[in-house]
Design an enzyme around this catalytic site. Structure first.
Site, PDB file in Angstrom:
ATOM      1  N   ASP A 191       0.842  -1.375  -0.112  1.00  0.00           N
ATOM      2  CA  ASP A 191      -0.012  -0.023  -0.035  1.00  0.00           C
ATOM      3  C   ASP A 191       0.866   1.181  -0.226  1.00  0.00           C
ATOM      4  OD1 ASP A 191       0.751  -0.622   2.464  1.00  0.00           O
ATOM      5  OD2 ASP A 191      -0.515   0.786   3.468  1.00  0.00           O
ATOM      6  N   GLU A 192       0.239   2.194  -0.639  1.00  0.00           N
ATOM      7  CA  GLU A 192       0.710   3.741  -0.432  1.00  0.00           C
ATOM      8  C   GLU A 192       2.185   4.001  -0.491  1.00  0.00           C
ATOM      9  OE1 GLU A 192      -2.130   5.134   3.071  1.00  0.00           O
ATOM     10  OE2 GLU A 192      -0.760   3.989   3.781  1.00  0.00           O
TER      11      GLU A 192
END
Ligand code: TNX
Length: 499
Positions: free
Chosen positions: A304-305
């Site tokens: 993620d991210e």
């Protein structure tokens, strides 16, 4: 009074009358149901103060019979009449016991089980909760307390978010500096910590005794600032992004500095060096040790991210790390952004977008199914246990949504990503991120009662789910939580009964 059963069983037939529990009540064990019998005896003792004897004998009226059968896993039946009869495989019996505990009611004088016939089985195979032990480190006893709570609601997966920018929480023998240096701090300068391998084994054992499989996560290639405190040669310089800068300013939080502990909670600034051999030697060593420690089939590799990482580099990393996970004998799980890459066949995606997907989120989620995998639904605007209930709630974040109990309840996992076949939805998970929480009481405040809503979404047949019914059942079940010492939030959406 309504039967306070959460998650709602597939089928319940109530009849008049009740079985009274007395000091003479016994638990009769049949066909190797010993484990369930002792869980049941403890549960009854905790709630009622009675200590039923466990016996192998012919049942007499008033007895509770626990019988192990070769039913499909996790299915069970519970019959309460002259005797109470519980049947299922080992997991099914564990759930029959949880249901029986919820059925226990007091009429002021005696504890009784209302007469009923219950047939039950879960809707989804994967019913998870996640605890972020990186932003705040929670000790083994707190993790066990979290397991007690989740397993009482028939969750069967415990996802542990073991690493993030603020700390690395697991001993790795081949990389001793992770425990020594990368684990010492947490968000906002809280005390850090890590699990020794024995601690981790103890968590796995306790989870298994509660029919929960541990899903450990090493978040990669981003969320890796803490690794740089120990092994700076494999971590990139921080790359700032607008969100991080704005948030740091608004909250007066520090910015990440390479080689120094990161005490803020901004995201998206860190990455391991994606193309360096030393990174892959590190990952092979760490993931090999983690795989050895983990009896369950999954390793979560994050994804993620990665806001400062070029898409091509991100894709190359995800492809390689999911393939490595399979090579180590585990099924990779990754947050949905990883669906932008050529994930290894069979990789499971975890969707954390909104219930109305934006941008490429739905494409990413579908990609896992196209590559022979499946998807766990954790929509952040309904299933995130770390979001505030309302604007004034003292704990929690609010970037995804304000999530009251009804919002946590009224969503349908198969109605979010168009074109994702229902069979490709493996299940549901409620993540609890720990930026704003420090204690077990804080955990309880955020999870109760919403974790019960997620449990019902994950377990109960879609066509039986109804807010008005859930609302009433939770209102009664709250008393059992309170008796167990689980001091949750008491939102005004619910009429809380005192018994
Ligand atoms: C987003 S959800 C994150 C986490 C934060 C969380 C806070 C996801 C995969 N990443 O890093 O802790 O928001 O709600």
């Amino acid at each position: 009074m309504v039967l306070p059963l959460v998650p709602l069983p597939s089928s319940i037939t109530e009849s008049t009358g009740a079985l009274s529990l007395t000091p003479a009540t016994r638990i009769i064990v049949e066909q190797g149901a010993d484990a369930a019998a002792s869980v049941l005896a403890d549960g009854i003792a905790e709630r009622t103060g009675l200590h039923p004897a466990i016996a192998v004998d012919a049942a007499r009226p008033g007895d509770i019979v626990v019988r192990r059968t070769a039913r499909q896993s996790e299915q069970y039946t519970l019959r309460v009449g002259e005797t109470a009869q519980l049947e299922g495989d080992e997991a099914g019996l564990f759930y029959a016991v949880q249901t029986l505990r919820q059925l226990l009611v007091t009429d002021g004088e005696a504890w009784v089980l209302p007469h009923a016939e219950i047939d039950d089985a879960p809707r989804f195979a994967y019913r998870g909760v996640m605890l972020d032990v990186a932003r705040t480190f929670f000790d083994v006893d707190t993790v066990k307390a979290f397991i007690d709570r989740a397993s009482s609601l028939k969750f069967n997966r415990l996802h542990l978010h073991l690493t993030d920018d603020q700390g690395w929480r697991l001993q790795i023998d081949s990389r001793p500096l992770l425990a020594e240096r990368s684990s010492t701090t947490a968000a906002l300068g809280r005390q850090g910590g890590y699990y020794t391998k024995d601690d981790f084994r103890e968590i796995v054992r306790y989870a298994a005794a509660h029919h929960m499989v541990v899903v450990p996560e090493i978040d990669l290639p981003g969320h890796t600032h803490a690794i740089g405190l120990a092994y700076p040669e494999i971590v990139e310089e921080p790359v700032m992004n607008d969100g991080l800068l704005a948030q740091a300013e608004a909250l007066s939080q520090p910015l990440p500095v390479a080689g120094e502990p990161y005490l803020g909670w901004g995201v998206g600034h860190s990455s391991v060096k994606i193309h360096d051999d030393a990174t892959w030697e590190f990952l092979r060593d760490a993931l090999t040790e983690l795989a050895e420690l983990t009896p369950g089939p999954y390793l979560h590799v994050g994804g993620d991210e990665c806001l400062g990482t070029a898409q091509a580099d991100f894709g190359a990393f995800i492809e390689r790390v999911t393939a490595l996970t399979i090579e180590l004998g585990k099924t990779p799980i990754a947050w949905h952004e990883a669906g932008a890459a050529e994930v290894a066949e069979g990789t499971i995606g975890q969707y954390w977008g909104s219930t109305t997907p934006s941008g490429a989120h739905a494409d990413h989620a579908r990609r896992f199914a196209e590559r022979g995998g499946s998807v766990i639904m954790s929509p952040s605007n309904t299933a995130y246990l770390d979001q505030k209930y309302d604007a004034d709630f003292p704990l929690g974040l609010d970037w995804a949504a304000l999530i009251d109990l009804q919002t946590a309840y009224e969503w349908e996992p198969t109605a979010i990503v168009d074109g994702l076949p229902a069979e490709a939805i493996l299940g549901v998970e409620g993540p609890l991120w720990s930026e704003t929480i420090e204690t077990l009481n804080d955990i309880d405040q955020l999870i109760f009662p919403r974790v019960a809503a997620i449990a019902e979404v994950a377990w109960s047949p879609a066509e039986t789910r109804e807010w008005a019914s859930f609302r009433e059942r939770v209102g009664v079940l709250g008393a059992a939580w309170e008796a167990a010492g689980w001091a949750g939030h008491r939102p005004a959406e619910i009429v809380w009964s005192s018994r």
